[in-house]
Structures are given as C-alpha cells and as structure tokens.
Design an enzyme around this catalytic site. Structure first.
Site, PDB file in Angstrom:
ATOM      1  N   VAL A   1      15.485  12.460 -15.667  1.00 23.13           N
ATOM      2  CA  VAL A   1      14.436  13.010 -14.817  1.00 23.13           C
ATOM      3  C   VAL A   1      14.767  14.470 -14.427  1.00 23.13           C
ATOM      4  O   VAL A   1      13.947  15.173 -13.886  1.00 23.13           O
ATOM      5  CB  VAL A   1      14.237  12.047 -13.616  1.00 23.13           C
ATOM      6  CG1 VAL A   1      15.442  12.028 -12.717  1.00 23.13           C
ATOM      7  CG2 VAL A   1      12.990  12.262 -12.845  1.00 23.13           C
ATOM      8  N   LYS A   2      16.006  14.867 -14.729  1.00 23.45           N
ATOM      9  CA  LYS A   2      16.470  16.264 -14.588  1.00 23.45           C
ATOM     10  C   LYS A   2      16.038  16.903 -13.284  1.00 23.45           C
ATOM     11  O   LYS A   2      15.454  17.997 -13.265  1.00 23.45           O
ATOM     12  CB  LYS A   2      16.005  17.103 -15.782  1.00 23.45           C
ATOM     13  CG  LYS A   2      16.564  16.619 -17.117  1.00 23.45           C
ATOM     14  CD  LYS A   2      16.197  17.535 -18.248  1.00 23.45           C
ATOM     15  CE  LYS A   2      16.657  17.010 -19.588  1.00 23.45           C
ATOM     16  NZ  LYS A   2      15.960  15.783 -20.048  1.00 23.45           N
ATOM     17  N   ARG A   3      16.346  16.252 -12.191  1.00 20.52           N
ATOM     18  CA  ARG A   3      15.948  16.766 -10.879  1.00 20.52           C
ATOM     19  C   ARG A   3      16.931  17.811 -10.354  1.00 20.52           C
ATOM     20  O   ARG A   3      18.127  17.785 -10.672  1.00 20.52           O
ATOM     21  CB  ARG A   3      15.862  15.618  -9.868  1.00 20.52           C
ATOM     22  CG  ARG A   3      14.745  14.648 -10.151  1.00 20.52           C
ATOM     23  CD  ARG A   3      13.389  15.318 -10.046  1.00 20.52           C
ATOM     24  NE  ARG A   3      12.313  14.338 -10.054  1.00 20.52           N
ATOM     25  CZ  ARG A   3      11.256  14.370 -10.841  1.00 20.52           C
ATOM     26  NH1 ARG A   3      11.133  15.330 -11.741  1.00 20.52           N
ATOM     27  NH2 ARG A   3      10.319  13.458 -10.749  1.00 20.52           N
TER      28      ARG A   3
END
Ligand SMILES: O=c1ccn([C@@H]2O[C@H](COP(=O)(O)O)[C@@H](O)[C@H]2O)c(=O)[nH]1
Length: 279
Positions: free
Chosen positions: A95-97
């Site tokens: 989700v590469k937050r």
C-alpha cells in the site's frame, strides 16, 4: 508475543522463501474470463486464495487494484486478507503509505492494529517524507507483532533518480534508508521485523545490505524482467534474507487452481535453488 520477524522466519522455514502478489489487473481479469467489476475481483481473489493460501509463506495483495472499485473493492480486500490469514499465510499489504507522522499514526491504526478490519501482518511504506516520519508505523508494528517494509531501491527504472541521489553527508537516499532500518533491527533474533524493498531488477546495488538483519522483499521477478539467478548480483552476501516476490508471472497461469499452484511451486523451486547457491 511473537515478533513479525520471528513469524516470517518460521513461515519461510515451513513453506519456503516465496511471496506471491495478488494484483488483479484488468487484463488478467479478462484473461481469466472474469468481468472487470467487483464480482470479477471477488472471484479472482477467491481462486488465488484457494490455490495458494495454504502453501505460500507470504501473500501480498496490491491495494491499488482493490481501491479502484471503491468501498466494495476494499470490502473484497478485507475478506481476502481474512481468508489468507485463516489459511496460515502471512499477509503483506502493498500500500506504500507515507506522510507526516501524525497521519502515519492513522495509517498504522488502519493496517497494523489487530482491532482494525484491514489488519494485516505487514505493510509496505514510503520513506520520502523522511524515515523518521514512519515512526508511528514502526512502534505500532512492534507493539502488535507486525512488520513494515520500507522502499529502498525499487524495481522501476524511474526510482534511481531519487533513491541514488546523494545527500549532504555523502550517502545516497537509499543508503540512509538502509542504515535507519538496520538500526531498528539491531540485535533482533532470528530476524528483525523491519524490512526493505529492493527490486530484483536493479543489478549490482553498490549499497551495503549486509547489516540490515531484516527481510529484503524482492519484487520485479518475472513480468518486470528480474530472474532468480540475478538475485545473487543484486543481494550478494545478503541473499539469505531475500524474500522473492512474483505477481503476474504466477497469476498468469490462472484461472485453473492447479495451474496456479504449479506456477507458484515452480517459482519457489527456482528461488530456492538461487538462494541456496550462496557461498
Ligand atoms: O519496487 C517495487 C515495489 C513494489 N512493487 C510491486 O510489486 C508488484 C509487482 O508485480 P509483478 O506483476 O510481479 O511485476 C506490484 O504490485 C508492484 O506495485 C514493485 O513491482 N516494485
């Protein structure tokens, strides 16, 4: 409470060093004879779960392909996560937050707090607001036995211009990320809970990955041109910490569950022999 690093170490020992991504691309839905809507998405995910959920160590749903269907797509993501965890797979949500720390705290609650409907074993995170801004994710993960995989040297060619840029202290951005994550994992046994993402496509990195003491997720195998044999060039002495990751290469074998299973087994066998060839 068992740490994520310990759980991952055990899962890899029992099921082998492989992560399979669930990336329901529109083209894959079409190839599988499914409609490009929530019903097609749901059918796709149930088939992947049935085929590999009880045998692959880590499964990595790509959040973007669920989010594109809005709240009902996110509902499919939640139920896919639950089904995978029930079958004993560790779920790494891609989700590469990343954001300012106070917002990262909310992301941490969303994904790494066991009371959340979207609770997963680990997430991917982006360090480009500063590795320190991810501190709430690291602390929430540590509190609940979760993991965080931070982008270091990504598999796409555009990543290098940012990640290999050199800062005032002479280190590249990637090396700064590597050093800060290594620090978090210091002394952890059998493996730290904080990982890095290093693409299988990046070639010789010129970076020191040997002291990370955490998992090194290697996407970019198969569809993006990375190969198991090439992992040695990328990771060198850090090869034993590598978790190879495939999405389209395995998913393309569907929709027959036996064919999906066979593709995952083939990928695992190739990765095992590449990783075992250390030394
Ligand atoms: O550096 C990175 C970080 C993440 N990814 C993600 O992994 C999969 C790759 O899919 P393939 O079909 O195996 O190419 C995808 O979800 C990416 O967002 C990456 O490729 N590289």
């Amino acid at each position: 409470m068992e740490t994520f690093g310990a759980r991952l170490h055990r899962a890899v020992a029992e099921r082998g060093p492989l992560c399979v991504g669930i990336d329901p691309h529109p083209g894959l839905l079409a190839d599988w004879g499914l409609t490009d809507d929530v019903d097609g998405l749901d059918r796709f995910c149930r088939t992947v779960v049935e085929a590999i959920g009880d045998r692959v160590a880590v499964v990595k749903p790509q959040s973007a392909f669920f989010e594109r269907f809005g709240s009902r797509g996110v509902g499919v993501l939640e139920s896919t996560i639950r089904q995978l965890r029930d079958l004993g797979a560790l779920v790494l949500l891609d989700v590469k937050r990343g954001d300012i720390g106070s917002t990262v705290a909310a992301y941490a609650s969303a994904y790494l707090d066991p009371s959340s409907p979207m609770y997963v074993d680990a997430v991917t995170a982006s360090p480009y607001l500063g590795v320190g801004s991810l501190a709430p994710m690291f602390s929430t993960a540590a509190e609940h036995g979760g993991g965080v995989f931070v982008l270091a040297l990504t598999s796409n060619p555009e990543g290098a211009s940012v990640q290999r840029a050199v800062g005032a202290d002479g280190r590249t951005v990637a090396q700064t990320v590597i050093d800060e994550i290594s620090q978090l994992n210091r002394g952890a046994e059998p493996l730290g809970s904080f990982g890095l993402v290093v693409g299988a496509t990046v070639g010789e990195t010129g970076h020191d990955l040997g002291s990370v003491n955490g998992p090194l997720l290697a996407p970019g195998l198969g569809a993006q041109g990375g190969t198991p044999a090439g992992l040695r060039t990328v990771f060198g002495a850090a090869l034993p910490s590598v978790l190879p990751s495939y999405s389209r290469e395995v998913l393309g074998a569907g929709p027959d569950p036996d064919a999906l299973r066979a593709a995952a087994e083939r990928a695992l066998a190739e990765c095992r022999s590449a990783l075992d060839a250390v030394g």
